[in-house]
Design a protein around this motif. Structure first.
Motif, PDB file in Angstrom:
ATOM      1  N   ALA A  32      18.397   4.637  37.185  1.00  0.00           N
ATOM      2  CA  ALA A  32      19.377   5.077  38.171  1.00  0.00           C
ATOM      3  C   ALA A  32      20.766   4.527  37.857  1.00  0.00           C
ATOM      4  CB  ALA A  32      18.945   4.638  39.566  1.00  0.00           C
ATOM      5  N   GLY A  33      20.833   3.433  37.119  1.00  0.00           N
ATOM      6  CA  GLY A  33      22.119   2.844  36.787  1.00  0.00           C
ATOM      7  C   GLY A  33      22.844   3.556  35.650  1.00  0.00           C
ATOM      8  N   LEU A  34      22.175   4.500  35.010  1.00  0.00           N
ATOM      9  CA  LEU A  34      22.787   5.246  33.912  1.00  0.00           C
ATOM     10  C   LEU A  34      23.450   6.498  34.470  1.00  0.00           C
ATOM     11  CD1 LEU A  34      19.937   5.046  31.264  1.00  0.00           C
ATOM     12  CD2 LEU A  34      21.995   3.667  31.391  1.00  0.00           C
ATOM     13  N   TYR A  35      24.733   6.559  34.369  1.00  0.00           N
ATOM     14  CA  TYR A  35      25.459   7.729  34.837  1.00  0.00           C
ATOM     15  C   TYR A  35      26.670   7.937  33.955  1.00  0.00           C
ATOM     16  CZ  TYR A  35      28.172   4.051  37.078  1.00  0.00           C
ATOM     17  OH  TYR A  35      28.901   2.923  37.314  1.00  0.00           O
ATOM     18  N   GLY A  36      27.245   9.111  34.019  1.00  0.00           N
ATOM     19  CA  GLY A  36      28.416   9.406  33.205  1.00  0.00           C
ATOM     20  C   GLY A  36      28.042  10.205  31.976  1.00  0.00           C
ATOM     21  N   SER A  37      28.960  10.299  31.050  1.00  0.00           N
ATOM     22  CA  SER A  37      28.754  11.041  29.812  1.00  0.00           C
ATOM     23  C   SER A  37      28.382  10.075  28.696  1.00  0.00           C
ATOM     24  CB  SER A  37      30.026  11.792  29.417  1.00  0.00           C
ATOM     25  OG  SER A  37      30.377  12.707  30.426  1.00  0.00           O
ATOM     26  N   TRP A  38      27.450  10.508  27.868  1.00  0.00           N
ATOM     27  CA  TRP A  38      26.980   9.683  26.770  1.00  0.00           C
ATOM     28  C   TRP A  38      27.129  10.448  25.473  1.00  0.00           C
ATOM     29  CZ3 TRP A  38      25.343   4.685  27.490  1.00  0.00           C
ATOM     30  CH2 TRP A  38      25.167   4.291  28.820  1.00  0.00           C
TER      31      TRP A  38
END
Length: 50
Positions: A32-38
């Motif tokens: 859940a802590g992974l967000y944004g563009s990778w």
């Protein structure tokens, strides 16, 4: 203490250590802590990893 008792004691100690090391600690990775563009910034093809 005889050699047999020493071997049994060492085996039980090692077994205990392995069992304790392999238990699930419950500290799973939180996605859940992974967000944004990778984006991939580095790739080593010779490692054969996805």
């Amino acid at each position: 203490m005889t050699k047999h008792h020493l071997h049994v004691s060492l085996f039980i100690t090692l077994l205990f250590i392995v069992v304790q090391a392999c238990t699930d600690s419950g500290e799973d990775f939180d996605h859940a802590g992974l967000y944004g563009s990778w984006k991939m910034v580095d790739f080593h093809e010779h490692h054969q990893l996805n």
